[in-house]
Design an enzyme around this catalytic site. Structure first.
Site, PDB file in Angstrom:
ATOM      1  CG  ASP A 211      50.419  44.889  36.835  1.00  0.00           C
ATOM      2  OD1 ASP A 211      49.359  43.664  36.786  1.00  0.00           O
ATOM      3  OD2 ASP A 211      50.683  45.512  35.652  1.00  0.00           O
TER       4      ASP A 211
ATOM      5  CG  ASP B  35      52.733  39.093  34.868  1.00  0.00           C
ATOM      6  OD1 ASP B  35      53.542  38.597  36.205  1.00  0.00           O
ATOM      7  OD2 ASP B  35      51.502  38.612  35.190  1.00  0.00           O
TER       8      ASP B  35
ATOM      9  CG  ASN C 291      43.999  41.863  34.196  1.00  0.00           C
ATOM     10  OD1 ASN C 291      43.242  41.489  34.379  1.00  0.00           O
ATOM     11  ND2 ASN C 291      43.942  42.930  32.609  1.00  0.00           N
ATOM     12  CD  GLN C 292      48.245  35.668  36.010  1.00  0.00           C
ATOM     13  OE1 GLN C 292      48.821  35.366  35.194  1.00  0.00           O
ATOM     14  NE2 GLN C 292      48.598  37.167  35.868  1.00  0.00           N
TER      15      GLN C 292
ATOM     16  CG  HIS D 149      36.659  35.686  33.777  1.00  0.00           C
ATOM     17  ND1 HIS D 149      36.219  36.817  35.030  1.00  0.00           N
ATOM     18  CD2 HIS D 149      36.189  34.750  34.285  1.00  0.00           C
ATOM     19  CE1 HIS D 149      35.595  36.077  35.763  1.00  0.00           C
ATOM     20  NE2 HIS D 149      36.049  34.638  35.703  1.00  0.00           N
TER      21      HIS D 149
ATOM     22  CB  CYS E 237      37.193  40.434  38.292  1.00  0.00           C
ATOM     23  SG  CYS E 237      36.809  38.914  37.733  1.00  0.00           S
ATOM     24  NE  ARG E 238      41.260  40.898  29.246  1.00  0.00           N
ATOM     25  CZ  ARG E 238      42.623  40.359  29.176  1.00  0.00           C
ATOM     26  NH1 ARG E 238      42.801  39.569  30.460  1.00  0.00           N
ATOM     27  NH2 ARG E 238      43.301  41.178  28.190  1.00  0.00           N
ATOM     28  CE  LYS E 239      45.514  44.685  36.154  1.00  0.00           C
ATOM     29  NZ  LYS E 239      46.590  43.864  36.993  1.00  0.00           N
TER      30      LYS E 239
HETATM   31 ZN   LIG Z   1      37.680  38.606  35.650  1.00  0.00          ZN
END
Ligand SMILES: [Zn+2]
Length: 441
Positions: free
Chosen positions: A260, A262, A303-304, A343, A362-364
């Site tokens: 991960d 951050d 994740n951003q 996303h 794709c978002r964890k």
């Molecule tokens: Zn995503």
């Protein structure tokens, strides 16, 4: 990656083999003939090329060319056809290739004869064939980006800029180094002047990009290293005998430690919007060095959602990740690759980017980024790990079927939370300890 393979039998390989071996202490041999475990360095390339199904090789030599011609002859011993081209006056790497104008057409590989390569050439060629371009070049991160020639590209590998050393101070740079192996198309010839010494990285590739034509960068963790010094040669011999160079060939299944971002790579703060906000955590440098000593790949998955929320742009995020690369590079370490999810699912805020406000894969805690990395680098997920400080990370690891998903809990608060236990496989109090434990398994 595509699942079809292009036939390499009609794609020739050119090898630039004009180098002197002065720094290796070789006075009577050209550099590509330097002995590595009793065999010329160049022979390893010839074997790799022949094994990939390439049938025609042009060796472009100059200094002590007769030694190369005598050893390799017409190539029949390796089941290929070798043609020797001898240069009277050295005209640089690009100048050497210019001699082939009008003699070859379409795509061709370019190797540097003093680089040891163990990579999947078929995979590289298939990637090159996915999108029309003037050239595809192999890049990788290294542990000294501050004095290397860098290649800046976007998420898809489209090159934006070539940055030769020495670098300007105080500029954040992506750690993406020209690894000296290319697939070129015959369109390259018009960019190479006749009878003047030119270099691909310094002169020709920048001119192609400036003219608006596409060059693509192929990032791979496979083994490509130039053999400049006796120390490097010794290290290489160790790496070959231990099987390390061959294991890194993406034909073989790889193992990865997913990290991960951050809270693991950088200190968690309320939004990292600028490069200046990116501060490395205390033990990440040591942890990454441990990973690189092992045979695991270090791959960041982050994740951003600030992209979707409109709080920052892709260009801003690129700068933050360039800061990450630059700061790690100063400490002589790196990550092999980084994937981010731009996303966020919940709509309804001012300034948000509607097309990124979606329910994505794709978002964890979804495993999409891990699955994509597994496809890109042929990773065996059942032998891989994830280290994160949230259950979003470990749940993604579980969904991807990793060997273990490790939660970093520096304060001991997760351990008491019973309902969370299903969300991770084990807890560690530091990244360093987690990595050390993995490396012992
Ligand atoms: Zn995503």
């Amino acid at each position: 990656m595509t699942n079809w393979s292009k036939d390499l039998s009609s794609v020739p390989a050119l090898i630039i083999a004009g180098g002197k071996g002065t720094r290796l202490g070789l006075s009577d041999l050209p550099k590509p003939m330097a002995p590595v475990l009793g065999k010329p360095l160049l022979e390893y390339q010839i074997e790799l090329i022949a094994a990939a199904g390439i049938k025609t090789v042009y060796i472009l030599s100059g200094f002590l060319a007769e030694k190369i011609i005598e050893y390799f002859g017409d190539g029949s011993q390796w089941g290929i056809r070798i043609e020797h081209i001898v240069e009277d006056v050295p005209l640089g790497t690009a100048g050497a290739i210019k001699q082939m104008e009008g003699r070859i057409s379409g795509d061709f590989f370019v190797f540097y004869g003093d680089v040891y390569v163990d990579m999947d050439l078929q995979r590289f060629y298939d990637w090159h064939s996915e999108k029309p371009s003037t050239a595809s070049i192999v890049v990788h991160p290294n542990d000294h980006p501050y004095d290397s020639d860098l290649v800046d590209s976007d998420k898809n590998g489209d090159v934006r800029q070539f940055i030769s050393k020495p670098h300007d101070q105080g500029v954040w740079r992506k750690n993406s180094v020209n690894a000296a192996l290319y697939i070129l198309t015959d369109a390259i010839f018009e960019y190479i002047p006749k009878d003047r010494s030119t270099d691909f990285g310094k002169n020709i590739f920048p001119a192609v990009v400036e003219s608006g034509k596409l060059i693509r960068a192929y990032n791979t963790p496979e083994f490509l290293k130039d053999m400049g010094t006796p120390e490097r040669l010794k290290e290489l011999e160790g790496a070959i005998s231990s099987g390390k160079t061959a294991a890194r060939n993406i034909k073989n299944k790889q193992r990865a430690i997913f990290l991960d971002r951050d809270g693991i790579i950088n200190d968690e703060i309320d939004g990292v919007f600028k490069p200046e906000d990116f501060e490395l955590t205390d033990d990440i440098v040591e942890s990454l060095k441990m990973i690189h000593k092992s045979d695991y790949l270090a791959i960041v998955v982050t994740n951003q959602p600030f992209l979707a929320k409109g709080f920052m742009t892709v260009a801003d995020l690129d700068q933050v990740h360039a800061a990450m690369d630059t700061k790690l590079g100063k400490e002589r370490t790196f990550v092999d690759a980084l994937y981010y999810c731009p996303h966020h699912p919940e709509k309804g805020w001012d300034g948000e980017i509607p097309e990124l406000k979606i329910e994505c894969d794709c978002r964890k805690p979804k495993p999409g980024m891990l699955l994509e990395a597994a496809r890109d680098f042929n990773i065996d997920l059942t032998k891989s790990y994830i280290i994160g400080d949230r259950t979003n990370d470990t749940l993604a690891g579980k969904a991807a079927g990793l060997k273990a998903s490790i939660l970093i809990d520096r304060t001991g608060t997760y351990k008491d939370s019973k309902e969370q236990n299903e969300a991770y496989d084990r807890v560690s109090s530091s990244v360093k300890d987690a990595v050390a434990e993995i490396c012992k398994e």
